[in-house]
Structure formats: structure tokens, C-alpha cells
Write a protein that holds these residues in place. Structure first.
Motif: not given
Length: 165
Positions: A144-155
Motif C-alpha cells: 500500500v502507498t499513500r498520496i496527499d492531494v490538495q484541492s482548491d476549495l473555490t475551483t
């Protein structure tokens, strides 16, 4: 001859066939491969306004596209998904990572996982973070591997991806 007498043998035959099928079905069910089994979830739902749901949608569609290497449209589909779900700076960062590491910058790997899941991990300063867990094999001790994904709350676009520590 009454109707009851004529239908009784037919009923007995139908019940016998049903019982035989019920006995054979579990044995036949065990012969399918993991790839051919239907999904365990009977239904799914989503919300395009939810950034974690969008990360989930992206990873599901992206993994489907790169998994189907025999489909001539798969490469174009994966590129189109990147263009739609990732911000321009995130796409540039992924491309740079891929050139340096000779691997897929969305999955941070050279192969394709067999399973994935996404969980919301928090939000701050106009961004939400999701943790993507990729499972690379089946069995008792899958990798298992994990990735942290950041998203813009507006777009709702993905603005950053990095292997989780």
C-alpha cells in the motif's frame, strides 16, 4: 384427470431443478477471477461540489484509463482527465516529477494499483487535503502507498500531489 394431479409432477421437477441449481451455484461462483467479480457496492453516489469526491472521481477514472492499456483511447483519456482535474501548476509539477523519475506522477509509480480509496484529512486557507490510498496487490499482506492531494476549495481543482509521509 384433475388439474392438481397433472401439475404435481411438473412442480416436483421444477423444485428438483431449483435445488440442483442452488447446490451448484456456489461451486461455480468460486471459479471466477477477482477481476471478473462484480463490485461489492450495490450503489454509488457523488457530489461535484465536494472536493474530496472530485479527488475520488479523478483517481477512479484515471486508474481505469491507465489500467486499460489495450484501449487505444486510454492515453488520451488519462491526459484529458489530468487537464480537467488538475490546475496548470499541478500539471507542470507532475510533468517535472515524471521526467525526473520515469514513472507516473499521479500514482507515483510505474505500474497501476488494483484498488484505491480516498479520505478527507482536513482543510485550511482555502484548500482541502485528501489522502489517497493505493493498494498494489491482493492477498493477506498487500503493498500500500499513500498520496496527499490538495484541492482548491473555490475551483475544486487539484493543486498539489505528493507521496504521504
Amino acid at each position: 384427470m384433475s388439474i392438481r394431479i397433472r401439475t404435481t409432477p411438473l412442480t416436483v421437477v421444477a423444485l428438483a431443478a431449483g435445488f440442483a441449481l442452488a447446490a451448484v451455484t456456489p461451486a461455480l461462483a468460486g471459479t471466477t477471477t477477482a477481476a471478473a467479480r462484480p463490485a461489492s457496492a450495490a450503489s454509488a453516489q457523488g457530489d461535484p461540489r465536494n472536493v474530496t469526491q472530485r479527488v475520488t472521481d479523478f483517481y477512479g477514472a484515471y486508474i481505469d484509463a491507465v489500467w486499460d492499456t489495450e484501449d487505444p483511447a486510454a492515453g488520451a483519456d488519462a491526459k484529458a482527465l489530468r487537464n480537467f482535474y488538475l490546475s496548470a501548476p499541478a500539471r507542470k509539477k507532475v510533468t517535472a516529477w515524471e521526467k525526473k523519475n520515469h514513472a507516473d506522477g499521479i500514482l507515483f509509480a510505474q505500474n497501476v494499483p488494483v484498488k484505491w480509496k480516498v479520505a478527507y484529512t482536513g482543510s485550511c486557507m482555502g484548500h482541502a487535503t485528501s489522502r489517497v490510498t493505493l493498494t498494489w496487490s491482493d492477498g493477506k499482506h498487500p503493498q500500500v502507498t499513500r498520496i496527499d492531494v490538495q484541492s482548491d476549495l473555490t475551483t475544486r481543482k487539484i493543486t498539489d500531489l505528493k507521496p504521504a509521509k
